[in-house]
Design an enzyme around this catalytic site. Sequence first.
Site, mmCIF file in Angstrom:
data_model
loop_
_atom_site.group_PDB
_atom_site.id
_atom_site.type_symbol
_atom_site.label_atom_id
_atom_site.label_comp_id
_atom_site.label_asym_id
_atom_site.label_seq_id
_atom_site.Cartn_x
_atom_site.Cartn_y
_atom_site.Cartn_z
ATOM 1 N N MET A 1 -7.833 9.323 9.087
ATOM 2 C CA MET A 1 -8.551 9.719 7.859
ATOM 3 C C MET A 1 -9.498 10.887 8.152
ATOM 4 S SD MET A 1 -9.398 5.889 6.379
ATOM 5 C CE MET A 1 -9.879 5.159 7.953
ATOM 6 N N LYS B 1 -3.423 3.101 -2.816
ATOM 7 C CA LYS B 1 -4.537 3.992 -3.104
ATOM 8 C C LYS B 1 -4.219 5.356 -2.534
ATOM 9 C CE LYS B 1 -7.077 0.032 -1.577
ATOM 10 N NZ LYS B 1 -7.834 -0.492 -0.440
ATOM 11 N N ASP C 1 0.834 -1.201 0.000
ATOM 12 C CA ASP C 1 0.000 0.000 0.000
ATOM 13 C C ASP C 1 0.866 1.246 0.000
ATOM 14 O OD1 ASP C 1 -2.458 -1.156 0.060
ATOM 15 O OD2 ASP C 1 -2.668 -1.087 2.243
HETATM 16 N N1 SAH Z 1 -3.964 0.444 9.308
HETATM 17 C C1 SAH Z 1 -3.457 1.796 9.467
HETATM 18 C C2 SAH Z 1 -4.504 2.856 9.228
HETATM 19 C C3 SAH Z 1 -5.072 2.861 7.822
HETATM 20 S S1 SAH Z 1 -6.171 4.197 7.542
HETATM 21 C C4 SAH Z 1 -2.817 1.933 10.867
HETATM 22 O O1 SAH Z 1 -3.018 1.063 11.733
HETATM 23 O O2 SAH Z 1 -2.078 2.890 11.059
HETATM 24 C C5 SAH Z 1 -5.076 5.420 6.900
HETATM 25 C C6 SAH Z 1 -4.912 6.563 7.876
HETATM 26 O O3 SAH Z 1 -3.919 6.257 8.837
HETATM 27 C C7 SAH Z 1 -4.443 7.865 7.271
HETATM 28 O O4 SAH Z 1 -5.510 8.574 6.660
HETATM 29 C C8 SAH Z 1 -3.933 8.579 8.488
HETATM 30 O O5 SAH Z 1 -4.987 9.064 9.275
HETATM 31 C C9 SAH Z 1 -3.291 7.453 9.238
HETATM 32 N N2 SAH Z 1 -1.843 7.329 8.989
HETATM 33 C C10 SAH Z 1 -1.199 6.212 8.624
HETATM 34 N N3 SAH Z 1 0.137 6.419 8.547
HETATM 35 C C11 SAH Z 1 0.339 7.717 8.885
HETATM 36 C C12 SAH Z 1 1.495 8.547 9.006
HETATM 37 N N4 SAH Z 1 2.712 8.079 8.761
HETATM 38 N N5 SAH Z 1 1.326 9.838 9.393
HETATM 39 C C13 SAH Z 1 0.095 10.323 9.634
HETATM 40 N N6 SAH Z 1 -1.025 9.593 9.538
HETATM 41 C C14 SAH Z 1 -0.924 8.304 9.171
#
Ligand code: SAH
Length: 266
Positions: free
Chosen positions: A177, A66, A45
Amino acid sequence: VPVAAEPAAGPAGHVTLVGGGPGAGELLTVAAVAALRDADVVFYDRLAPHQDLPSLTTAELVDVGKTPGHHKVSQAGIEELMVNAAQAGANVVRLKGGDPYVFGRGGEEVAACVRAGLPVRVISGVTSAVSVPAAAGIPVTHREVSRLFTVVSGHAPLTEDEHRHLTGLGGTIVVLMGIGTLHQLAAGLRRAGMRADMPVAVIERGYQPGQRTTIAALGGITAAAAGCGNPAVLVIGEVVRVAEANRGCDAAAAELDRLAASLVGA
Ligand code: SAH
């Protein structure tokens, strides 16, 4: 192993869903590194730590990432690619950002493998819900400040009931998000009675070049965060003030100075 290969006569492969953490290679788990090393093909991803992949594996690397609103490969398409590759005998890794089971559709991908009769396992990852606030010096819990945290998806606006429940809980609210719906959330929490001076942090691009923290009171966060973009984690709660005390171990010192200044007298 070519992704589009016909199912081989030999034994089927298997699928490993791997949580890749928030994007820093150092926050991959030992199990994630081992799974990547042993993979034949990796479907990754956008938010997974994919820059490091060539040094971690000789597997074929397939970008199924995506960006919000632009699905490169549909969810059904991703599941089909994974299943086909494993049925062709490949050792498949599905590398996801953060943890596979936190807004990662990991459960759906496991179900697709089970339906296809394929062995599948899940390797937990470091979720951005906890680690990105930490990158800004913010602990999601803190003794005598917050003894609970709720992780919410801001993909769609929350309901009035949800605004009320979240406000009533009184702990830390972490939103993933949430940039696109920030103004609805802030207004909804205010309508539900949350104080206008409740501190809010927006942490963009955690662990990435250009990591940035924006801090404001709830009443002013929509204006303060007008220039903020994805990916970002929002933190709403008194723990944001604790970051001030943690400045010694964090890079966000400049923002924390602003926090101290903006929250004095709040
Ligand atoms: N499975 C992931 C979340 C997926 S949804 C987890 O456990 O982290 C995707 C969201 O995760 C993004 O829209 C943002 O809100 C957050 N996110 C993931 N990586 C990030 C990063 N390095 N910095 C800021 N937000 C992040």
